[in-house]
Design an enzyme around this catalytic site. Structure first.
Site, short mmCIF file in Angstrom:
data_model
loop_
_atom_site.label_atom_id
_atom_site.label_comp_id
_atom_site.label_asym_id
_atom_site.label_seq_id
_atom_site.Cartn_x
_atom_site.Cartn_y
_atom_site.Cartn_z
N CYS A 101 0.68 -1.20 0.02
CA CYS A 101 0.00 0.15 0.14
C CYS A 101 1.08 1.31 0.07
O CYS A 101 2.07 1.08 0.10
CB CYS A 101 -1.01 0.04 1.32
N ASP A 135 8.72 -24.27 -5.11
CA ASP A 135 7.34 -24.62 -5.93
C ASP A 135 7.20 -23.96 -7.15
O ASP A 135 6.11 -24.19 -7.85
CB ASP A 135 6.26 -23.69 -4.92
N ASP A 195 4.14 -21.31 -2.35
CA ASP A 195 4.65 -19.89 -2.12
C ASP A 195 6.19 -19.73 -2.41
O ASP A 195 6.58 -18.63 -2.35
CB ASP A 195 4.25 -19.44 -0.72
N ASP A 242 1.61 -27.37 -1.04
CA ASP A 242 2.93 -27.12 -0.41
C ASP A 242 2.69 -27.06 0.97
O ASP A 242 1.29 -26.43 1.62
CB ASP A 242 3.61 -25.84 -0.83
N CYS A 266 3.21 1.66 2.77
CA CYS A 266 4.51 1.17 2.70
C CYS A 266 5.48 1.89 1.65
O CYS A 266 6.74 1.78 2.11
CB CYS A 266 4.37 -0.50 1.96
#
Length: 733
Positions: free
Chosen positions: A47, A636, A632, A449, A50
Site C-alpha cells: 500500500c 514451488d 509459495d 505445499d 509501505c
C-alpha cells in the site's frame, strides 16, 4: 542460532497489517532510471503507507540521493552511487520489510504495460467520440431534414473519421499483418466493417442521404476496444516468472584472491574461485564451504522452514541465504550450471507449454472468420445481381459484416473473467490470467505445499512445560539476543506467558550452533540440542532447540508450524467436492506427517526437491489429472508453472506469485475452495455467452442478408448483443 546484530543483520518482521486489504496505488517509478541504480525486490509491500515508509528510511540513510518505490512491481530503485545493495538491505529490513537484490539487466521491458495504456487511451477517445456523435444523431432521429441534417452528418463525420482512424489502429494493424502473412484473422472482418461503414457514411453525407452511420461506427469501435482491453489487461498482469528468477540471482560477489577481497560480477566467477558470503547475504553460486560455520535459510529453494546448520564441506546452492556467520565457499557451478538457473529453465519450459493453451473464444474465432467473409461476400454478390445497384449491395454487405462483428464473442470470456475476478477479489483472491477460471473449473486434483501455504511458515512453541519456571527469565534473555526463528518463537511464547527477562552479560554467538552468556556467575546456553550435550537423533525433531544452565539438565523445547487460517475448512471443502488432495513438501517427514494428519490429508510426501515437485505434477498430468498447485516458495515455482492452474499467497516470493495464475491476498486459505466453485459457475456463464452470441447471429444475420437491417440497425443490434452478454456475466456477482 546466533545474534546477527553484530553483523548488521536485522530480523525480518511482518509488514504493516493494514497493507493486506489496501488497494493498489499508482506506479510511482520513474522512467529512464540510471543503469547504476540499485534495484531491490520488496515482496512484502502492499500500500501507499509501505511506499512512504521505505522511501523515507532510505532517503535518510547516508549516501542515498533518492529512492522510488514501484508498488505494482514491488520494487525500489535507489540512487546511491557509493553504496551497494548489501548496505541498504538491512536498512529496509530494519523497518520490517523483506528485501532481495535484483539484477536490473535481467529484467525485460514492460511492453505489455505500454500496450495496455495505449489501448486504454484509444478506448477513452472512442467512448468520448461515441457520446458526442450519439448526441448529434438524436437531432437527426428527431426529424432534422435537408441542410440541418447534412450539417449534423458533416459534424458527426468530422468527429467519427479521425476517431476510427486513431482508435481502430489496433484492428487495422493486426489485419494488415495477417494479410502480409497470407491469413485472415478476426480483425480483418472488423477492419473491413469499420472501413465500409465509414465509406458508406461519407458517401451518404456527400449525396445528402437520409442515413449516415457514424454513430454506429464509433459504437462498434468502442465495444470492440472494451473486449480487446479486458483481454490485454488479463494477460499483461502476468510477467515472466523465469525472468524474475534470473533477476533474483545475486549480481555481485566478494571474491577472495591472494588474501584480498574484491567485488566482482557473478558472471565473472569460475569454478574454483573462493567467495566470501557475509551473514544476511545470498549465496551467489553453487559451492562447497571451505571455512566458517553458519545456518542456512533454504526455505525459498526447498521449502524447509527450519534453518539448516552448515560447516566446512557442506554444499550450498545459489539463492540460499546465509544467516549467522561469515562463510568462505569454493565455487562449483555458476551461471547456467547453477541450481537456480536450472530451476529457471524448468519454469520457462513449463510456461511455454502452458502458453499454447487456447481460450474458447480463440477456438471459436477459427470457425467465425471464414463464415463471416463468405456471408458478406455472398450477400454483396447476390444483391448486386438482383438489384444491379452497387450502393444497395455495399450497404447490405456492410450490415452483414457489422451485425456479425464479434463484440459479443470478444466480450464472452473477458466479461465473465472480469466479473468473477471482482467477486473473488472481494473474497481475497486476485485473478492474473484470463484463462485461469476456465482451467480452474476443470481441476480434479489439488496439490498443496506445506510451509508458507498450509502453514504460516513461522515456528510456534509447542509447550513451555519442558522449561523449568526458574530458568525461563534467563532463557528469555538469551532468546531475545538471537535472531534465529526458533529463538524468536520462544521469546514470543515466554513474553506472552508473562516472563520478565533476566540480566545477562558476555553474550556471544556461535554461528551454526547457538548463543551463550553469563548469568549469576554461570554459563547459560540456548541452541542446538547436540551442542548442549544431547546425543544426535535422541528422539528429536528438526524443529527443536534446547536450554542449559551450567552443568544442569538439557531442556529440549519442540516447535510446530502454525496452520494458516482457513486451511482446515479449505481442505475439507475440496475433499467434499470429490477432488483429490495431495501434500508435497520439502520439510522432514515428521513435520509433514503431522500437518497432513491435522488436516485429514491422506496422500503426502516429504523431502521433495523442486525438480521432484515438478516431476510429480507432470506424472499426475500424464495420468489424466487436471492439477491445481498451491505453493509459495522458489521450490514451488517450477511446479506452479507446470500445473494446469496455480495459486500462491501474496506473502510468497515474487517469482512464485508471477508463476501463478491466482494470488491469495489475505492469510485465510478458505477462498481457494470457493474459487473452485466460482470457476465452475464462470465456465457455465462463458458457455451461455457463447450460446447467446451464436443465437444472436442465427436470428440477426438472416435479417441483414435479406436487407432488413441498415448498417445503423446492425450496429444497434450488435450493441444489444454485447450488453446482453455483459448482463449475463454480471449474474456472477
Amino acid at each position: 542460532m546466533a545474534d546477527l546484530s553484530a553483523h548488521g543483520f536485522q530480523p525480518r518482521l511482518s509488514a504493516c497489517p493494514a497493507c493486506d486489504a489496501a488497494p493498489l496505488a499508482l506506479d510511482l517509478a520513474k522512467r529512464g532510471e540510471k543503469a547504476s541504480a540499485i534495484l531491490l525486490s520488496l515482496p512484502g509491500i502492499h500500500c501507499a503507507a509501505c511506499i512512504s515508509d521505505v522511501e523515507r528510511v532510505l532517503t535518510r540513510h547516508p549516501g542515498v540521493r533518492g529512492a522510488r518505490v514501484n508498488l505494482s512491481l514491488r520494487r525500489v530503485s535507489i540512487d546511491a552511487p557509493d553504496l551497494v545493495a548489501a548496505d541498504l538491505i538491512p536498512v529496509v529490513e530494519s523497518i520490517g520489510y523483506e528485501a532481495h537484490e535484483l539484477d536490473a539487466s535481467a529484467l525485460g521491458a514492460t511492453a505489455a504495460d505500454r500496450e495496455g495504456r495505449d489501448l486504454l487511451m484509444r478506448l477513452g477517445v472512442a467512448g468520448f467520440a461515441m457520446m458526442n456523435v450519439m448526441i448529434l444523431s438524436v437531432a437527426v432521429w428527431s426529424g432534422a431534414d435537408a441542410a440541418t441534417r447534412d450539417m449534423f452528418h458533416w459534424i458527426s463525420g468530422a468527429i467519427a473519421l479521425p476517431t476510427v482512424a486513431f482508435a481502430g489502429k489496433p484492428f487495422f494493424a493486426s489485419a494488415w499483418r495477417g494479410l502480409k502473412h497470407g491469413r485472415l484473422g478476426m480483425d480483418f472482418p472488423i477492419s473491413l466493417a469499420l472501413i465500409l461503414a465509414s465509406a458508406i457514411s461519407v458517401y451518404e453525407t456527400m449525396n445528402s442521404g437520409q442515413h449516415a452511420y457514424f454513430d454506429g461506427v464509433t459504437s462498434l469501435c468502442f465495444f470492440l476496444l472494451i473486449g480487446r482491453y479486458l483481454d490485454n489487461r488479463a494477460r499483461s498482469v502476468a510477467r515472466s516468472a523465469a525472468q524474475e528468477l534470473t533477476a533474483l540471482e545475486v549480481p555481485r560477489a566478494i571474491r577472495i584472491r591472494d588474501g584480498a577481497e574484491e567485488a566482482v560480477a557473478v558472471a565473472d566467477l569460475v569454478a574454483g574461485d573462493e567467495v566470501l558470503v557475509r551473514p544476511g547475504g545470498r549465496i551467489p553460486a553453487d559451492g562447497r564451504i571451505l571455512r566458517g560455520h553458519s545456518e542456512i535459510d533454504r526455505s525459498l529453494l526447498t521449502g524447509e522452514s527450519i534453518p539448516a546448520p552448515a560447516g566446512p564441506g557442506s554444499l550450498l546452492s545459489a539463492g540460499e541465504v546465509n544467516l549467522t556467520g561469515p562463510l568462505v565457499i569454493a565455487v562449483t557451478a555458476v551461471g547456467r550450471d547453477s541450481s537456480l538457473a536450472r530451476l529457471a529453465e524448468l519454469v520457462s519450459a513449463a510456461e511455454s507449454a502452458r502458453g499454447r493453451y487456447a481460450s474458447l473464444a480463440q477456438k471459436a474465432s477459427e470457425f467465425y472468420t471464414p463464415v463471416v467473409h463468405i456471408l458478406a461476400f455472398t450477400s454483396f454478390l447476390g444483391w448486386l445481381w438482383y438489384t444491379r445497384d452497387l450502393r444497395v449491395a455495399v450497404n447490405i454487405a456492410a450490415a452483414v459484416l457489422i451485425i456479425t462483428c464479434p463484440c459479443a464473442l470478444g466480450l464472452a470470456v473477458p466479461a465473465v473473467v472480469t466479473t468473477a475476478s471482482g467477486r473473488l477479489f472481494r473474497k481475497g483472491l486476485l485473478i492474473k490470467d484470463g484463462t485461469a477460471l476456465e482451467r480452474l473449473a476443470e481441476v480434479d486434483c489439488v496439490v498443496f505445499d506445506k510451509t508458507g501455504t498450509l502453514t504460516m511458515g513461522m515456528p510456534q512453541l509447542s509447550s513451555l512445560e519442558p522449561l523449568d519456571e526458574s530458568d525461563r527469565p534467563a532463557a528469555l534473555a538469551l532468546a531475545q539476543a538471537s535472531a534465529h526463528p526458533l529463538s524468536r518463537a520462544l521469546a514470543a511464547a515466554l513474553v506472552e506467558a508473562g516472563t520478565t527477562p533476566a540480566t545477562i552479560t558476555d553474550v556471544r554467538e556461535h554461528p551454526g550452533f547457538g548463543v551463550e552468556a553469563r548469568h549469576e556467575g554461570g554459563v547459560i546456553r540456548l541452541g542446538r540440542p547436540d551442542w548442549l550435550g544431547l546425543e544426535t537423533g535422541a528422539g528429536l525433531t528438526t524443529a527443536a532447540t534446547a536450554f542449559r544452565a551450567g552443568e544442569g539438565p538439557v531442556q529440549v523445547l519442540g516447535f510446530s508450524d502454525r496452520l494458516r487460517p482457513g486451511a482446515g475448512d479449505c481442505v475439507a471443502a475440496i475433499r467434499a467436492s470429490g477432488r483429490r488432495v495431495i501434500l508435497l513438501s520439502g520439510d522432514g517427514a515428521g513435520a509433514v506427517g503431522e500437518t497432513a494428519a491435522r488436516l485429514g490429508i491422506k496422500e503426502w510426501q516429504a523431502g521433495v526437491t523442486p525438480t521432484g515437485k515438478a516431476q510429480a505434477i507432470a506424472a499426475l498430468k500424464e495420468g489424466g489429472a487436471h492439477v491445481l498447485m498451491v505453493g509459495d516458495g522458489l521450490n514451488d515455482t517450477a511446479a506452479l508453472a507446470a500445473a494446469h492452474v496455480a495459486i500462491s499467497p501474496a506473502s510468497a516470493l515474487d517469482a512464485a506469485r508471477v508463476a501463478s495464475d491466482i494470488v491469495l491476498l489475505g492469510n485465510d486459505l478458505a477462498p481457494v475452495a470457493e474459487a473452485l466453485e466460482v470457476s465452475r459457475r464462470a465456465r457455465l456463464r462463458i458457455k451461455e455467452n457463447f450460446a447467446i452470441s451464436a443465437g444472436y447471429n442465427v436470428i440477426a444475420v438472416p435479417f441483414a442478408i435479406m436487407g432488413y437491417a441498415t448498417p445503423l440497425l446492425a450496429a444497434l443490434a450488435m450493441s444489444i448483443s454485447s450488453i446482453t452478454v455483459t448482463l449475463n456475466a454480471l449474474r456472477l456477482r
